[in-house]
Design a protein around this motif. Structure first.
Motif, PDB file in Angstrom:
ATOM      1  N   LEU A 376       0.766  -1.187  -0.062  1.00  0.00           N
ATOM      2  CA  LEU A 376      -0.040  -0.097   0.076  1.00  0.00           C
ATOM      3  C   LEU A 376       1.047   1.414  -0.040  1.00  0.00           C
ATOM      4  CD1 LEU A 376      -2.677   1.370  -0.030  1.00  0.00           C
ATOM      5  CD2 LEU A 376      -2.560   0.963   2.637  1.00  0.00           C
ATOM      6  N   VAL A 377       1.796   1.163   0.853  1.00  0.00           N
ATOM      7  CA  VAL A 377       2.746   2.689   0.922  1.00  0.00           C
ATOM      8  C   VAL A 377       3.605   2.657  -0.438  1.00  0.00           C
ATOM      9  CG1 VAL A 377       4.604   3.266   2.219  1.00  0.00           C
ATOM     10  CG2 VAL A 377       2.791   2.102   3.415  1.00  0.00           C
ATOM     11  N   PHE A 378       4.042   1.416  -0.949  1.00  0.00           N
ATOM     12  CA  PHE A 378       4.780   1.505  -2.135  1.00  0.00           C
ATOM     13  C   PHE A 378       3.981   2.136  -3.261  1.00  0.00           C
ATOM     14  CE2 PHE A 378       6.923  -0.691  -5.856  1.00  0.00           C
ATOM     15  CZ  PHE A 378       8.328  -0.212  -5.594  1.00  0.00           C
ATOM     16  N   ALA A 379       2.724   1.399  -3.466  1.00  0.00           N
ATOM     17  CA  ALA A 379       1.645   2.198  -4.561  1.00  0.00           C
ATOM     18  C   ALA A 379       1.572   3.647  -4.153  1.00  0.00           C
ATOM     19  CB  ALA A 379       0.358   1.230  -4.341  1.00  0.00           C
ATOM     20  N   ALA A 380       1.196   3.920  -2.989  1.00  0.00           N
ATOM     21  CA  ALA A 380       0.761   5.257  -2.493  1.00  0.00           C
ATOM     22  C   ALA A 380       2.098   6.221  -3.030  1.00  0.00           C
ATOM     23  CB  ALA A 380       0.458   5.393  -1.018  1.00  0.00           C
ATOM     24  N   VAL A 381       3.144   5.857  -2.746  1.00  0.00           N
ATOM     25  CA  VAL A 381       4.323   6.649  -3.097  1.00  0.00           C
ATOM     26  C   VAL A 381       4.401   7.093  -4.409  1.00  0.00           C
ATOM     27  CG1 VAL A 381       6.980   6.785  -2.992  1.00  0.00           C
ATOM     28  CG2 VAL A 381       5.605   6.236  -1.023  1.00  0.00           C
ATOM     29  N   HIS A 382       4.195   5.806  -5.396  1.00  0.00           N
ATOM     30  CA  HIS A 382       4.180   5.845  -6.702  1.00  0.00           C
ATOM     31  C   HIS A 382       3.186   6.937  -7.345  1.00  0.00           C
ATOM     32  CE1 HIS A 382       7.365   2.888  -6.542  1.00  0.00           C
ATOM     33  NE2 HIS A 382       7.923   3.397  -7.763  1.00  0.00           N
ATOM     34  N   VAL A 383       2.079   6.728  -6.618  1.00  0.00           N
ATOM     35  CA  VAL A 383       0.664   7.568  -7.146  1.00  0.00           C
ATOM     36  C   VAL A 383       1.138   8.944  -6.863  1.00  0.00           C
ATOM     37  CG1 VAL A 383      -1.498   8.016  -6.546  1.00  0.00           C
ATOM     38  CG2 VAL A 383      -0.811   5.634  -6.915  1.00  0.00           C
ATOM     39  N   VAL A 384       1.776   9.248  -5.488  1.00  0.00           N
ATOM     40  CA  VAL A 384       2.182  10.497  -5.300  1.00  0.00           C
ATOM     41  C   VAL A 384       3.080  11.358  -6.246  1.00  0.00           C
ATOM     42  CG1 VAL A 384       3.288  12.238  -3.412  1.00  0.00           C
ATOM     43  CG2 VAL A 384       1.333  10.573  -2.837  1.00  0.00           C
ATOM     44  N   ALA A 515      -5.884   8.403   6.742  1.00  0.00           N
ATOM     45  CA  ALA A 515      -6.287   6.720   6.342  1.00  0.00           C
ATOM     46  C   ALA A 515      -4.889   6.078   6.234  1.00  0.00           C
ATOM     47  CB  ALA A 515      -7.304   6.620   5.210  1.00  0.00           C
ATOM     48  N   LEU A 516      -4.276   6.858   5.428  1.00  0.00           N
ATOM     49  CA  LEU A 516      -2.991   6.119   4.998  1.00  0.00           C
ATOM     50  C   LEU A 516      -2.131   6.300   6.417  1.00  0.00           C
ATOM     51  CD1 LEU A 516      -1.423   5.211   2.550  1.00  0.00           C
ATOM     52  CD2 LEU A 516      -0.449   7.422   2.177  1.00  0.00           C
ATOM     53  N   ILE A 517      -2.006   7.328   7.267  1.00  0.00           N
ATOM     54  CA  ILE A 517      -1.130   7.320   8.441  1.00  0.00           C
ATOM     55  C   ILE A 517      -1.773   6.017   9.474  1.00  0.00           C
ATOM     56  CG2 ILE A 517      -0.719   8.576  10.562  1.00  0.00           C
ATOM     57  CD1 ILE A 517      -0.671  11.214   8.627  1.00  0.00           C
ATOM     58  N   GLY A 518      -3.142   6.109   9.294  1.00  0.00           N
ATOM     59  CA  GLY A 518      -3.592   5.033  10.115  1.00  0.00           C
ATOM     60  C   GLY A 518      -3.055   3.625   9.904  1.00  0.00           C
ATOM     61  N   CYS A 519      -3.004   3.298   8.532  1.00  0.00           N
ATOM     62  CA  CYS A 519      -2.395   1.901   7.958  1.00  0.00           C
ATOM     63  C   CYS A 519      -1.048   1.786   8.386  1.00  0.00           C
ATOM     64  CB  CYS A 519      -2.619   2.086   6.435  1.00  0.00           C
ATOM     65  SG  CYS A 519      -4.332   2.018   5.794  1.00  0.00           S
ATOM     66  N   LEU A 520      -0.291   3.034   8.236  1.00  0.00           N
ATOM     67  CA  LEU A 520       1.188   2.879   8.607  1.00  0.00           C
ATOM     68  C   LEU A 520       1.364   2.603  10.026  1.00  0.00           C
ATOM     69  CD1 LEU A 520       2.537   5.996   6.761  1.00  0.00           C
ATOM     70  CD2 LEU A 520       3.311   3.464   6.646  1.00  0.00           C
ATOM     71  N   VAL A 521       0.408   3.289  10.984  1.00  0.00           N
ATOM     72  CA  VAL A 521       0.416   2.811  12.519  1.00  0.00           C
ATOM     73  C   VAL A 521       0.334   1.519  12.776  1.00  0.00           C
ATOM     74  CG1 VAL A 521      -0.440   3.723  14.713  1.00  0.00           C
ATOM     75  CG2 VAL A 521       0.032   5.386  12.996  1.00  0.00           C
ATOM     76  N   THR A 522      -0.806   0.820  11.942  1.00  0.00           N
ATOM     77  CA  THR A 522      -0.871  -0.441  12.236  1.00  0.00           C
ATOM     78  C   THR A 522      -0.127  -1.551  11.721  1.00  0.00           C
ATOM     79  OG1 THR A 522      -2.227  -0.572  10.031  1.00  0.00           O
ATOM     80  CG2 THR A 522      -3.643  -0.108  12.116  1.00  0.00           C
ATOM     81  N   MET A 523       1.165  -1.206  11.380  1.00  0.00           N
ATOM     82  CA  MET A 523       2.049  -2.026  10.718  1.00  0.00           C
ATOM     83  C   MET A 523       3.486  -2.101  11.292  1.00  0.00           C
ATOM     84  SD  MET A 523       2.351  -1.203   6.732  1.00  0.00           S
ATOM     85  CE  MET A 523       3.239   0.463   6.530  1.00  0.00           C
TER      86      MET A 523
END
Lengths: 549, 312
Positions: A376-384, A515-523
């Motif tokens: 998710l983070v990898f994809a998000a970074v690329h979309v950004v 939401a993205l930060i929430g995902c980061l916090v959960t991992m």
């Protein structure tokens, strides 16, 4: 039933030197010939050890197969027939006027059918046959890696292509001597044909293991046939236009097109080969990192081409290249991102052992390791990054455009930001949907694509349908309740109607960021450095293998 | 080097709600032939596929020569020869080319490969067929060729899934001899088959699996010992057979006797010592016992006793 058998003793085998008979002068030349022949044979045998075993096996099979025999015979016969018919047809002008184009078109058609249709289909059938006959399983428990299997199939297809090409080379040389088509064009035609044939073969190999069911395979075969027929038509149209009318672009544009096409072919081809190999790789192994790296290279290439076009070309040309490149990136990350966020979170100790162990390594490279969270983070970074490049391109184009176009382009910048936010939001939803599905099931990663489509459709359709219901099924104005309706929201922003303000855009971006930060916090378990020990026995075995090599 | 060559540790494999393999654990010492028996759908092939690194366990692990099939599959594959229940052959390839391909795929090069190829062709009795196309081979010859393929890289462990199915009696005997010879050469063999009489002859130990669960493991004798000591006894009494049968039936551990002339046939639960006591008691009661035959249970009997004929 055989008795106990000892290995053949090399000393008992006749050496080439022992084969000579100095007493018999008449046999000497024959012995010498035998010796030379045996040396060549020995050299070939040793050279063959370095080839991919799949290539060796497939070549042996191909040379005996009816399909190759028929295709090769038809190719030779057609080329010969066209040489005679084409030459006679152009008599007597053939002596006085340039006559190459017509002959070359015929030769192109004769060569393109086996190269663009028969070889990719044979490659597809070959890999599909391995799955159907159960031989792929036998291969997967040998020392061959999935990459070697796929590259072996590709090499075998390339060898067949080369044989077809070599067989037709004299005919093309003959056509060249008749004048009318210059050498660069002839070489370019050959180059286009080879690259296209290789790309189509890679696509065929990618499609072959895609579906485990027989019905699914019929669908993939139909898909492949459609792709091959369209490619045959499209490339044929391009090549015949080139033969008849020459290059219709400025030299710089020709070079740009050639280089960028080649780069895209190589990087996308690599991505498809990596995806095929990943399909053949067992679940216990890391199938993701290579794919992620390959996707990163494809994205960099596409964005590089887009930026280059903005920097060096006129606005109209650049706009076309830019839109195509960024849309291609969007497709890559739409499919790739949804697949990555659908990966299984379970990592075998084997995969964990291969992860970067140091804090620095994990900080820099964790996003390449398998799992939906990192995906998710990898994809998000690329979309950004993609959005940043899009905004840069739009602003560059706006600087050189007129005031009206500039205003439109500025509106597009907001659309790009919203597009990225919605894209990431959709990926977050897909990640959680698949995570819930994984509680009691073991779905394939492809479920991510279906989940993405469902999320995108529902996000737009549900608020729109509710709005319709509340307004007695009459047309109604955009309101903030439609904020998840990405189609309408982006449409309003693109049209600069004023219905969507900067605050609304901020609201979407902020919600997605939270939401993205929430995902980061959960991992945290993925990000924190951990060491996974490799068993001593395994370390020793690997060292012994290295020493043996 | 550990003495255990194959080990399954709490192996589970679930397909949705179906428990194909459910908590199976056993080990096979080096150089042993282990027969894996069970009805269709019992979980034999699934466990074998996990051992062959073709599938992953849902839980638990399996080890070949100490290497985990989950974590170090490539190290397991080097030590493993797998012969599935399907042939897995190629078109337009002859026997020698087929074996040569798998030798190359297993990393054998140069003279080593040629020598190994010759050995395998000789061992499996396919030397005369080397240049023949595979599609023209009989089932027995194909089976030999597939055994050769599994053997080509000289693995320490061999997993053979139903290698004797569909073979004629001679081919089965040949196969049995080959497997025994491989075991004598130090190879550890895990073999599944439905032909239990043959398994009993070639296996050092067996494992009986049903509905994904291992019901019994050990040598046939050990399994018999683990189970109730049932055996069939046939006693020939020269006179008063009816009366003797009646008295026998009153004894503990004696099943309902069947009388066939002078012969009394009955199920007896007890070890060899209790059997001797029973015969002594009968003679002591004045019966003239001329013959006592004790039928030891075959693997087939044990299998039928242990399993219930349930299929998943």
């Amino acid at each position: 039933m055989s008795e106990s058998i000892s290995l053949p003793n090399s000393q008992t085998q006749a050496s080439p030197a022992q084969g000579r008979s100095p007493q018999n002068g008449s046999e000497r030349p024959a012995s010498r010939a035998t010796e030379i022949w045996e040396r060549i044979d020995d050299w070939c045998e040793r050279a063959g050890d370095h080839f991919n075993p799949i290539l060796v096996k497939e070549t042996r099979q191909a040379l005996k197969s009816r399909q190759f025999l028929v295709t090769f015979s038809v190719l030779l016969f057609s080329a010969l027939a066209w040489t005679v018919v084409g030459s006679l047809w152009q008599m007597p002008q053939i002596y006085t006027t340039p006559s190459a184009p017509k002959l070359l078109i015929g030769y192109y058609i004769v060569l393109a059918i086996p190269m663009l249709l028969v070889v990719p289909l044979a490659a597809y059938r070959s890999l599909e046959g391995e799955i159907d006959d159960g031989t792929l399983e036998l291969l997967s428990i040998t020392a061959l890696s999935p990459w070697q299997i796929v590259l072996g199939k590709l090499a075998s297809a390339s060898l067949q292509m080369m044989l077809y090409f070599v067989a037709l080379f004299p005919c093309m040389a003959y056509a060249y001597t008749l004048r009318g088509v210059d050498l660069p064009t002839t070489l370019l035609i050959v180059g286009i044909l080879l690259v296209a044939a290789l790309d189509l073969t890679v696509i065929a190999l990618f499609l072959a293991p895609l579906s485990p069911s027989r019905t699914g395979r019929i669908v993939t075969l139909l898909m492949l046939l459609v792709i091959l027929v369209l490619a045959e038509y499209g490339i044929g149209f391009l090549v015949i236009s080139m033969i008849l009318y020459g290059f219709q672009l400025p030299v710089s544009m020709v070079w740009f097109t050639l280089v960028s096409t080649l780069l895209i072919s190589i990087t996308v081809g690599h991505l498809l080969v990596a995806a095929t190999a990943a399909q053949l790789t067992p679940e216990s192994e890391n199938r993701s990192t290579h794919l992620r790296l390959s996707m990163m290279v494809v994205t960099s290439t596409l964005l590089g081409i887009a930026v280059y076009s903005i920097e060096t070309m006129g606005r109209n040309d650049a706009e076309e290249v830019f839109v195509v490149a960024t849309m291609a990136c969007g497709i890559v990350w739409g499919i790739g991102g949804s697949l990555m966020v659908s990966e299984s979170p379970v990592m075998t100790p084997r995969i964990r052992r291969e992860l970067p162990q140091s804090f620095f390594g994990r900080m820099m490279l964790t996003w390449l390791t398998p799992g939906p969270a990192t995906g998710l983070v990898f994809a998000a970074v690329h979309v950004v990054v993609l959005t940043a490049v899009a905004i840069y391109g739009l602003s560059e184009m706006a600087a050189t455009a007129g005031p009206f176009a500039a205003r439109q382009l500025q509106g597009m910048t907001q659309v790009a930001i919203l597009f990225a936010a919605y894209w990431i939001a959709a990926l977050i939803c897909v990640r959680w949907i698949v995570a819930i599905l994984r509680v009691n099931n073991h779905p394939r990663v492809e479920i991510g694509i279906a989940a993405l489509v469902a999320v995108l459709v529902l996000a737009a359709l549900v608020p729109y349908s509710i709005g319709m219901h509340l307004n007695d099924y009459r047309a109604y104005q955009y309101s903030r309740w439609q904020i998840t309706n990405w189609v309408w929201t982006m449409g309003e922003v693109g049209n600069r109607s004023g219905a969507v303000g900067s605050f609304d855009i901020f609201l979407v971006v902020a919600a997605v960021a939270i939401a993205l930060i929430g995902c980061l916090v959960t991992m945290p378990r993925v990000v924190l450095p951990r060491k996974t020990a490799t068993p001593d026995q395994v370390v020793k075995e690997r060292q012994a293998n290295k020493a043996a090599v | 080097m550990s003495d255990t060559c194959i080990e399954l540790r709490r192996l589970h494999r679930f397909f949705g709600k179906t428990k194909a393999v459910n908590d199976v654990s056993f080990s096979v010492p080096r150089g042993h032939v282990f027969g894996y028996i069970g009805p269709n759908g019992a979980g034999k092939t699934t466990s074998m596929r996990i051992l062959a690194t073709l599938d992953l366990p849902s839980y638990g692990d399996a080890f070949v020569d100490g290497f985990s099939v989950v974590n170090d599959p490539e190290l397991v594959r080097r030590r493993l020869g797998f012969m599935p229940d399907s042939f897995g052959t190629y078109r337009d390839v002859n026997c020698a080319e087929y074996l040569d391909f798998f030798a190359r795929a297993n990393g054998l090069v140069g003279r080593q490969r040629t020598q190994r190829l010759q050995w395998v062709l000789h061992f499996t009795g396919t030397s005369g067929m080397a240049e023949k196309p595979i599609r023209g081979l009989s089932k027995g010859m194909k089976q030999r060729l597939c055994l050769g393929r599994a053997l080509i890289h000289d693995p320490a462990v061999m997993i053979l899934d139903e290698p004797a199915s569909g073979l004629d009696p001679r081919a089965r005997i040949d196969l049995r001899k080959m497997i025994r010879e491989l075991a004598d050469r130090g190879k550890t063999i895990l073999i599944s088959s439905h032909i239990l009489t043959e398994l009993a002859e070639m296996c050092d130990s067996v494992g009986i699996i049903e509905q994904g669960q291992l019901l019994a493991t050990g040598s046939v004798e050990e399994i018999q010992r683990q189970r109730a000591q049932h055996r069939e006894l046939v006693v020939r009494v020269l006179d008063r057979a009816d009366q003797a049968a009646g008295e026998l039936h009153s004894r503990d551990g004696v099943g309902r006797p069947l009388i066939d002339g002078q012969q009394i046939r009955f199920e007896f639960e007890g070890d060899a010592e209790s059997q001797a006591d029973l015969v002594a008691w009968l003679v002591g009661r004045g019966y003239r016992v001329s013959e006592v035959v004790s039928h030891k249970k075959s693997l087939e009997d044990v299998f039928l006793q242990v399993t219930e004929g349930l299929v998943q």
